[in-house]
Motif scaffolding. Structure first.
Motif, PDB file in Angstrom:
ATOM      1  N   GLY A  41      20.069  -4.232  -6.528  1.00 17.62           N
ATOM      2  CA  GLY A  41      18.611  -4.270  -6.462  1.00 17.62           C
ATOM      3  C   GLY A  41      18.143  -5.272  -5.421  1.00 17.62           C
ATOM      4  N   THR A  42      16.895  -5.121  -4.957  1.00 21.41           N
ATOM      5  CA  THR A  42      16.364  -6.033  -3.952  1.00 21.41           C
ATOM      6  C   THR A  42      14.854  -5.838  -3.805  1.00 21.41           C
ATOM      7  OG1 THR A  42      16.666  -6.836  -1.672  1.00 21.41           O
ATOM      8  CG2 THR A  42      16.617  -4.445  -2.003  1.00 21.41           C
ATOM      9  N   LYS A  43      14.242  -6.698  -3.002  1.00 21.88           N
ATOM     10  CA  LYS A  43      12.854  -6.518  -2.599  1.00 21.88           C
ATOM     11  C   LYS A  43      12.844  -6.222  -1.102  1.00 21.88           C
ATOM     12  CE  LYS A  43      10.757  -9.546  -6.085  1.00 21.88           C
ATOM     13  NZ  LYS A  43       9.914 -10.767  -6.316  1.00 21.88           N
ATOM     14  N   ALA A  44      12.109  -5.198  -0.697  1.00 21.96           N
ATOM     15  CA  ALA A  44      12.088  -4.805   0.709  1.00 21.96           C
ATOM     16  C   ALA A  44      10.661  -4.567   1.172  1.00 21.96           C
ATOM     17  CB  ALA A  44      12.929  -3.539   0.911  1.00 21.96           C
ATOM     18  N   ARG A  45      10.392  -4.910   2.425  1.00 15.64           N
ATOM     19  CA  ARG A  45       9.083  -4.670   3.020  1.00 15.64           C
ATOM     20  C   ARG A  45       9.029  -3.233   3.528  1.00 15.64           C
ATOM     21  NH1 ARG A  45       5.455  -8.184   1.500  1.00 15.64           N
ATOM     22  NH2 ARG A  45       4.198  -7.611   3.323  1.00 15.64           N
ATOM     23  N   VAL A  46       7.949  -2.541   3.180  1.00 10.64           N
ATOM     24  CA  VAL A  46       7.766  -1.142   3.576  1.00 10.64           C
ATOM     25  C   VAL A  46       6.485  -1.028   4.409  1.00 10.64           C
ATOM     26  CG1 VAL A  46       7.402   1.214   2.761  1.00 10.64           C
ATOM     27  CG2 VAL A  46       8.931  -0.315   1.511  1.00 10.64           C
ATOM     28  N   ASP A  54      -1.885   0.453   6.539  1.00  9.69           N
ATOM     29  CA  ASP A  54      -2.733  -0.718   6.317  1.00  9.69           C
ATOM     30  C   ASP A  54      -1.943  -2.015   6.376  1.00  9.69           C
ATOM     31  OD1 ASP A  54      -5.192   0.742   5.787  1.00  9.69           O
ATOM     32  OD2 ASP A  54      -4.229   1.392   3.930  1.00  9.69           O
ATOM     33  N   GLY A  55      -0.705  -1.961   6.886  1.00 10.21           N
ATOM     34  CA  GLY A  55       0.153  -3.142   6.901  1.00 10.21           C
ATOM     35  C   GLY A  55       1.288  -2.985   5.908  1.00 10.21           C
ATOM     36  N   SER A  56       2.307  -3.806   6.027  1.00  7.62           N
ATOM     37  CA  SER A  56       3.484  -3.666   5.172  1.00  7.62           C
ATOM     38  C   SER A  56       3.220  -4.193   3.756  1.00  7.62           C
ATOM     39  CB  SER A  56       4.680  -4.401   5.782  1.00  7.62           C
ATOM     40  OG  SER A  56       4.399  -5.784   5.902  1.00  7.62           O
ATOM     41  N   VAL A  57       3.938  -3.618   2.795  1.00  7.47           N
ATOM     42  CA  VAL A  57       3.861  -4.053   1.398  1.00  7.47           C
ATOM     43  C   VAL A  57       5.277  -4.274   0.893  1.00  7.47           C
ATOM     44  CG1 VAL A  57       1.712  -2.813   0.959  1.00  7.47           C
ATOM     45  CG2 VAL A  57       3.883  -1.668   0.541  1.00  7.47           C
ATOM     46  N   GLU A  58       5.393  -5.049  -0.173  1.00 14.91           N
ATOM     47  CA  GLU A  58       6.705  -5.343  -0.745  1.00 14.91           C
ATOM     48  C   GLU A  58       7.029  -4.347  -1.846  1.00 14.91           C
ATOM     49  OE1 GLU A  58       7.721  -9.076  -3.100  1.00 14.91           O
ATOM     50  OE2 GLU A  58       8.618  -9.514  -1.140  1.00 14.91           O
ATOM     51  N   LEU A  59       8.234  -3.799  -1.779  1.00 18.06           N
ATOM     52  CA  LEU A  59       8.671  -2.790  -2.746  1.00 18.06           C
ATOM     53  C   LEU A  59       9.868  -3.322  -3.520  1.00 18.06           C
ATOM     54  CD1 LEU A  59       8.364   0.152  -3.765  1.00 18.06           C
ATOM     55  CD2 LEU A  59       9.944   0.841  -1.958  1.00 18.06           C
ATOM     56  N   LYS A  84       1.262   5.189  -4.481  1.00 21.56           N
ATOM     57  CA  LYS A  84       0.015   5.940  -4.610  1.00 21.56           C
ATOM     58  C   LYS A  84      -1.098   5.341  -3.750  1.00 21.56           C
ATOM     59  CE  LYS A  84      -3.051   7.965  -8.066  1.00 21.56           C
ATOM     60  NZ  LYS A  84      -3.357   8.110  -9.512  1.00 21.56           N
ATOM     61  N   GLY A  85      -1.822   6.237  -3.062  1.00 17.72           N
ATOM     62  CA  GLY A  85      -2.965   5.817  -2.266  1.00 17.72           C
ATOM     63  C   GLY A  85      -2.613   5.162  -0.951  1.00 17.72           C
ATOM     64  N   LYS A  86      -1.340   5.147  -0.576  1.00 17.70           N
ATOM     65  CA  LYS A  86      -0.921   4.515   0.670  1.00 17.70           C
ATOM     66  C   LYS A  86      -0.679   5.540   1.782  1.00 17.70           C
ATOM     67  CE  LYS A  86      -1.072   0.246  -0.603  1.00 17.70           C
ATOM     68  NZ  LYS A  86      -2.068  -0.663   0.020  1.00 17.70           N
TER      69      LYS A  86
END
Length: 309
Positions: free
Chosen positions: A237-242, A246-251, A266-268
């Motif tokens: 598992g990990t956290k990744a920037r997507v 509207d700019g990157s978000v953390e997933l 949703k909504g992106k």
């Protein structure tokens, strides 16, 4: 053009969303890229685009519903009663002992040497004629329309605003993109076409073409993208920037993430009414790794599991 509601196949009470949905279906079916050798499809696409251009504009739609403009966006002529020039309907042909406004225009044109340049048929509407002045005050032979294609990035379409478009005559225009503009939509710029020596200039018809994006794949208003991760990130598992429009978000990727399914944000997607689907792809170290190969042989021999039938 036919009644724009009939063209799109919607009721006059249709919502903005219903109008947009109807146009998207027609545009997808008749887009020139999908029907390169079908002139009939091209015509239907242009007709649907023109209808959407009118009905998606709240002001124009209200004017059309009130009968103030026609399906082309031109003002309608109210007339001067049953005995005046307004007694003849638009496009009416002369009756016994009568004449149409088009006949008057032809006589007027003869004073300038006959037919308009190029021999094109003169089009005329009562709204362009002042019967009391005796001259074509607002009309006459309209100049030719210019056509151009505007390459629009998904970011520009998403944010709105203006883009620069070069017309065939070399002139640069700042064109404001309509809200939630669609791929293949046509924007009409009144009076930006070929000038006319005795009438009003033509229009500029700008067709929007979405550019291919290096990160996103467009699916309606949904977006799809790939997210590469390492083998250990997939297992632990990990956290990744997507990236998004509207700019990157953390997933957050859970341990043992299922790479066979897309993760939905949703909504992106485009305009906020679409979603972003992230396809997770495991990337192995380049050039191979002896320790990893040894571990995988152990796993294959001691802890096998099935992923196919």
């Amino acid at each position: 053009m036919r009644d724009p509601y009939s063209v799109l196949g919607v009721a006059r009470t249709a919502s903005e969303k219903e109008i947009k949905s109807a146009y998207r279906k027609l545009a997808k079916a008749y887009h020139p890229d999908q029907n390169p050798d079908d002139p009939g499809a091209h015509a239907k696409f242009a007709e649907a685009t023109a209808a959407y251009d009118l009905l998606s504009d709240a002001t124009k739609r209200a004017q059309f519903d009130r009968g103030e403009i026609d399906a082309e966006g031109n003002p309608r002529f109210a007339g001067f009663g049953n005995g005046g020039f307004g007694g003849a309907a638009r496009g009416a042909r002369p009756g016994a002992g009568g004449f149409s406004a088009e006949d008057i225009l032809k006589e007027f044109m003869s004073g300038f040497g006959g037919q308009p340049r190029g021999g094109a048929r003169t089009t005329f509407s009562e709204a362009q004629w002042d019967p009391f002045a005796g001259t074509a005050q607002r009309g006459g032979a309209k100049g030719e329309d210019f056509t151009a294609t505007a390459a629009v990035s998904l970011e520009d379409a998403h944010r709105g605003g203006s883009i620069d478009v070069r017309l065939p005559n070399g002139k640069m225009l700042a064109v404001k993109l309509p809200k939630n503009v669609e791929d293949g939509q046509q924007i009409r710029l009144k009076g930006q076409g070929q000038p006319s020596p005795i009438g009003q200039p033509g229009d500029a018809l700008i067709t929007v073409k979405f550019e291919k994006h290096k990160t996103f794949r467009l699916d309606g208003h949904d977006l799809r993208t790939d997210l590469p991760i390492t083998l250990y990130e997939a297992v632990l598992g990990t956290k990744a920037r997507v990236p998004t429009l509207d700019g990157s978000v953390e997933l957050n990727l859970p341990p043992g993430v299922d790479t066979s399914k897309s993760l939905r944000l949703k909504g992106k997607g485009l305009y906020g009414d679409g979603d972003l689907y992230v396809n997770v792809k495991i990337v192995l170290p380049p050039g191979g790794d002896p320790d990893l190969e040894s571990l995988m042989r152990f796993w294959r021999d001691q802890k096998p599991y099935k992923v196919r039938d």
